[in-house]
Design a protein around this motif. Structure first.
Motif, PDB file in Angstrom:
ATOM      1  N   ALA A 100       0.830  -1.208   0.000  1.00  0.00           N
ATOM      2  CA  ALA A 100       0.000   0.000   0.000  1.00  0.00           C
ATOM      3  C   ALA A 100       0.864   1.258   0.000  1.00  0.00           C
TER       4      ALA A 100
ATOM      5  N   ASP B 175      -3.082   4.608  -3.326  1.00  0.00           N
ATOM      6  CA  ASP B 175      -4.157   3.770  -2.796  1.00  0.00           C
ATOM      7  C   ASP B 175      -5.059   4.569  -1.853  1.00  0.00           C
TER       8      ASP B 175
ATOM      9  N   CYS C 274      -0.978   7.178   1.685  1.00  0.00           N
ATOM     10  CA  CYS C 274      -2.332   6.779   1.279  1.00  0.00           C
ATOM     11  C   CYS C 274      -3.326   7.894   1.580  1.00  0.00           C
TER      12      CYS C 274
END
Length: 377
Positions: free
Chosen positions: A105, A109, A135
């Motif tokens: 990740a 994302d 993120c």
């Protein structure tokens, strides 16, 4: 045992419903409208993303979070992979659970955090970890919660969870309660519409709320069983092991949620599978100990004090799959070939989201009626 006489006694149902489950089901439409307004006020509908996320991660505790992740995955389809981050810990308590971000990740994302509690320190730590990785973090949590204070404006955006119109429900059952799913799910629909993964503009959400209201009118406690699809389904599930067979992208998550809510609210087992694979997966149950005519015990033994054995009953949920291809005829043939009763639910005409809302509403009402008639109110 299911007390079917309770289903047509509205006042007795109200007395049995100590957790406010029927009220939660009836107010799902209102929760959608409130949640959509909260999303707008939080700035979700004004976002101008630069592109779609590579992947969507969903984290949160309990039945509601798993249902939200499942529904998002079905609606997003091939637009982006949707992964639920499952909690770990020594107990399902807020302070004991932890969530870990996958190693891959990163900045392309999207992390979605959903909770009806908001006191989980593990979710705050997850949001902090995701923020450090770059993120995008969006959470839906109660307005007065430690998670909102830890995340909002610091590590991401938080949309206040839409509370029940007439007060909060039992905290122990709110995660499985009918209104909680929509309170958590609706703001994320508005967000995913903005990032291009789902088509859910404001008028579509209004249509969902209207469909939920109409379904609540058909499924309410004042409507007799013969004209009430939820009460009819609940009565048909008496002394049965429901085999929930689904057809269509959005029917799958509805079936899995129905099985989970039946277990959590009423303590009744149910199995869910998608057609056509449900036929070989569950076919053995139609011919084994759960077959309609199965009774391996001595015929002459006194059974006055014994409960009836469970027999399989097929529940066919369809969201009108496109393309003209359907495994429903084969499902009916297999069930009837084993003298197994079958219940069918199919939504009225409407958009994809409206069909999903109707299936969720009818099955949520049915699960509540099973719980109340089983003495689990």
């Amino acid at each position: 045992m299911l007390d079917e006489s309770l289903l047509d006694a509205p006042e007795a149902l109200a007395r049995a419903d100590r957790r406010g489950l029927l009220r939660g089901a009836a107010e799902a439409g209102a929760r959608v409208r409130t949640a959509a307004r909260h999303a707008t006020e939080a700035g979700v509908t004004a976002l101008n993303p630069e592109g779609r996320p590579r992947a969507v991660l969903v984290a949160g505790p309990g039945t509601a979070a798993s249902g939200v992740a499942d529904l998002i995955g079905a609606l997003a389809g091939a637009s982006a992979p949707v992964t639920r981050i499952h909690p770990t810990g020594v107990a399902p308590a807020a302070g004991a659970m932890r969530w870990t971000l996958p190693g891959w990740a990163g900045s392309v994302d999207l992390l979605l955090v959903v909770t009806a509690d908001g006191s989980e320190p593990g979710l705050a730590l997850l949001a902090e970890q995701a923020y450090r990785r770059g993120c995008t973090v969006v959470a839906v949590a109660p307005r007065q919660s430690p998670l909102r204070e830890a995340v909002d404006g610091v590590h991401g955006l938080v949309v206040p969870m839409a509370s029940a119109p007439h007060g909060e429900y039992d905290a122990e059952t709110s995660a499985a309660g009918p209104g909680t799913l929509w309170a958590l799910f609706t703001p994320l629909l508005a967000l995913l519409d903005r990032v291009g993964l789902v088509t859910a503009p404001a008028d579509a959400l209004q249509g969902v709320a209207d469909r939920l209201d109409r379904t609540a009118e058909r499924c309410g406690p004042a409507i007799a069983t013969y004209g009430n699809p939820a009460k009819t389904l609940a009565a048909e599930l008496a002394d049965s092991l429901p085999l929930i067979w689904t057809e269509g992208d959005t029917a799958g998550p509805v079936g899995r949620r129905f099985a989970a809510v039946l277990a959590e609210l009423s303590g009744r087992p149910a199995l869910a599978a998608e057609l056509p694979e449900a036929l070989p997966a569950h076919g053995g149950l139609l011919a084994g100990a759960f077959a309609a005519g199965a009774d391996p015990d001595d015929f002459f033994r006194d059974r006055v004090e014994e409960s009836e054995p469970l027999h399989a009953r097929v529940v066919l949920l369809r969201d009108r799959p496109t393309g003209g291809l359907s495994a429903a005829p084969a499902a009916r043939e297999l069930a009837l070939g084993h003298d197994t009763a079958i219940s069918e639910l199919e939504p009225e005409e409407g958009s994809r989201l409206e069909a999903l809302a109707e299936l969720l509403a009818v099955t949520d009402f049915a699960a509540v009626y099973v719980a109340l008639a089983s003495g689990r109110g």
